[in-house]
Design an enzyme around this catalytic site. Structure first.
Site, PDB file in Angstrom:
ATOM      1  N   HIS A  71      25.864  48.903 -48.396  1.00  0.00           N
ATOM      2  CA  HIS A  71      25.983  47.943 -49.497  1.00  0.00           C
ATOM      3  C   HIS A  71      27.436  47.707 -49.888  1.00  0.00           C
ATOM      4  O   HIS A  71      28.246  48.630 -49.930  1.00  0.00           O
ATOM      5  CB  HIS A  71      25.142  48.373 -50.704  1.00  0.00           C
ATOM      6  N   ASP A 188      31.853  54.265 -52.420  1.00  0.00           N
ATOM      7  CA  ASP A 188      30.413  54.056 -52.461  1.00  0.00           C
ATOM      8  C   ASP A 188      30.182  52.571 -52.715  1.00  0.00           C
ATOM      9  O   ASP A 188      30.264  52.119 -53.848  1.00  0.00           O
ATOM     10  CB  ASP A 188      29.817  54.923 -53.583  1.00  0.00           C
ATOM     11  N   GLU A 222      22.402  47.131 -54.354  1.00  0.00           N
ATOM     12  CA  GLU A 222      21.977  48.523 -54.206  1.00  0.00           C
ATOM     13  C   GLU A 222      22.195  49.331 -55.475  1.00  0.00           C
ATOM     14  O   GLU A 222      21.359  50.164 -55.842  1.00  0.00           O
ATOM     15  CB  GLU A 222      22.724  49.168 -53.037  1.00  0.00           C
ATOM     16  N   GLU A 223      23.317  49.116 -56.150  1.00  0.00           N
ATOM     17  CA  GLU A 223      23.653  49.938 -57.319  1.00  0.00           C
ATOM     18  C   GLU A 223      22.656  49.766 -58.470  1.00  0.00           C
ATOM     19  O   GLU A 223      22.605  50.602 -59.372  1.00  0.00           O
ATOM     20  CB  GLU A 223      25.074  49.631 -57.804  1.00  0.00           C
ATOM     21  N   ASP A 242      25.407  55.391 -46.354  1.00  0.00           N
ATOM     22  CA  ASP A 242      25.876  55.456 -47.732  1.00  0.00           C
ATOM     23  C   ASP A 242      26.550  56.802 -47.939  1.00  0.00           C
ATOM     24  O   ASP A 242      26.416  57.708 -47.113  1.00  0.00           O
ATOM     25  CB  ASP A 242      24.704  55.267 -48.699  1.00  0.00           C
ATOM     26  N   HIS A 322      30.930  57.759 -58.128  1.00  0.00           N
ATOM     27  CA  HIS A 322      30.859  56.946 -59.346  1.00  0.00           C
ATOM     28  C   HIS A 322      32.006  57.260 -60.313  1.00  0.00           C
ATOM     29  O   HIS A 322      31.896  57.040 -61.515  1.00  0.00           O
ATOM     30  CB  HIS A 322      29.503  57.085 -60.052  1.00  0.00           C
TER      31      HIS A 322
END
Length: 348
Positions: A71, A188, A222-223, A242, A322
């Site tokens: 993603h 990410d 995706e998130e 991922d 994150h």
């Protein structure tokens, strides 16, 4: 593995992707980059109705289609309201701790195309002024954005063209060091996308036609959980590329390709995971096998949406996910080698 990995190409693609803002739902510019790069490699590309990308790599047969996904969408925010003071209150896109974006530079993307710079702060940003500044809870209600424009009121901000619903992106702060460490926001999963381009470059450079037709799915939501809820119906199995998480009770390092056995959605396909482990051992890759209880992937979304597929999840180890993330080029290389071995040694 007999095919050389083009490390410079992977780093080049990753660096370029990290410069393009792409919070979930705001991926039109980065998808133009993806399309152009795929076209340069000579593969077919089309976009789904919701803006995801599908790349087709023809194989020697179409009896069994292998899907790969990664993603390009990232964490971000959106203008929630404009305060009378001229500060902006925001709502998060994706799941992150507010303290990880405190004092971060950001950009506000208006729907007219104008972009404004700002800084994310707490509502009590100075210890010289607020005695409880250190103890203030870092939550949405207590966060705001200071715009780098002369504004003293809500009306001043609105005159700039900034409105509720405008997207906000965070400065990626990318640094690629000579010793191989890569630190940046949004590894990410732009690192995973770079891995897939590294894989495609191997096929192109060596003029390889895989045994099976490959469908690569580039997800843009995706998130927020529904990135690959739709995938092309002809896909029989799907591997998400991922990031691998790093921390207590986990084996993964910033040098590994992580093989996920189970995440919050449950176990991944037994035979696929076993084969990935065996290939990693066969090719002497630095790898780990882990369980991620607070993690979901594009494969998770595809399975929950009812797609009739088998699924697995691998990816480069990323520290402080994150947040201000870090990985090492070795992790991207190990991941590229593993997915290449899986595809090129499959004879379904």
């Amino acid at each position: 593995m007999k095919y050389d990995i083009n490390k410079k190409y992977i780093i080049k693609i990753l660096k370029e992707l990290l410069t393009i803002p792409s919070p979930s739902g705001f991926c039109h510019e980065i998808m133009k980059k993806i399309k152009n790069e795929v076209n340069d490699l000579g593969y077919e590309f089309y976009m789904t109705n919701k803006g995801c990308g599908v790349i087709t790599i023809p194989g020697k047969n179409d009896n069994y289609i292998i899907g790969l996904s990664a993603h390009v969408d990232t964490l971000g925010a959106m203008v929630r309201s404009i305060k009378d003071s001229g500060m902006i209150r925001f709502t998060p896109i994706g799941g992150y701790m507010m303290n990880t974006v405190e004092c971060e530079y950001c950009k506000i993307h208006t729907r007219s195309g104008k972009i404004y710079d700002g800084t994310i702060l707490t509502t009590k940003p100075s210890v010289h002024v607020y005695s409880d500044a250190k103890d203030q809870k870092r939550e949405e209600l207590n966060m705001e954005i200071r715009i780098d424009e002369i504004v003293n009121s809500k009306e001043d901000v609105e005159k700039l063209g900034i409105s509720v619903g405008d997207f906000i992106s965070f400065d990626s702060r990318t640094v690629i060091k000579e010793n191989g460490f890569i630190k940046s926001r949004h590894l990410d999963d732009k690192a995973g996308v770079a891995v897939l381009f590294g894989f495609m470059e191997i096929l192109k450079r060596n003029k390889i036609t895989p045994n099976n037709t490959i469908k690569i799915f580039i997800s843009t939501y995706e998130e927020i959980g529904h990135g690959s809820s739709y995938i092309p119906k002809e896909i029989d199995e799907l591997i998400a590329i991922d990031m691998g998480a790093i921390g207590d009770d986990l084996n993964c390092t910033e040098f590994d390709v992580s093989i996920c056995a189970k995440d919050s959605s449950g176990p991944y396909d037994y035979n696929m995971v076993s084969r990935l482990i065996n290939l990693a051992k066969k090719h002497n890759l630095q790898f780990s096998v882990d369980i991620y209880p607070n993690y979901g992937s594009d494969v998770s979304a595809a399975l929950k949406a009812g797609n009739n597929i088998r699924g697995a999840l691998i990816g480069p180890g990323v520290h402080a996910s994150h947040s201000i993330e870090r990985t090492h080029i070795d992790a991207l290389i190990n991941t590229t080698k593993l997915i290449s071995a899986y595809i090129l040694e499959t004879e379904n």
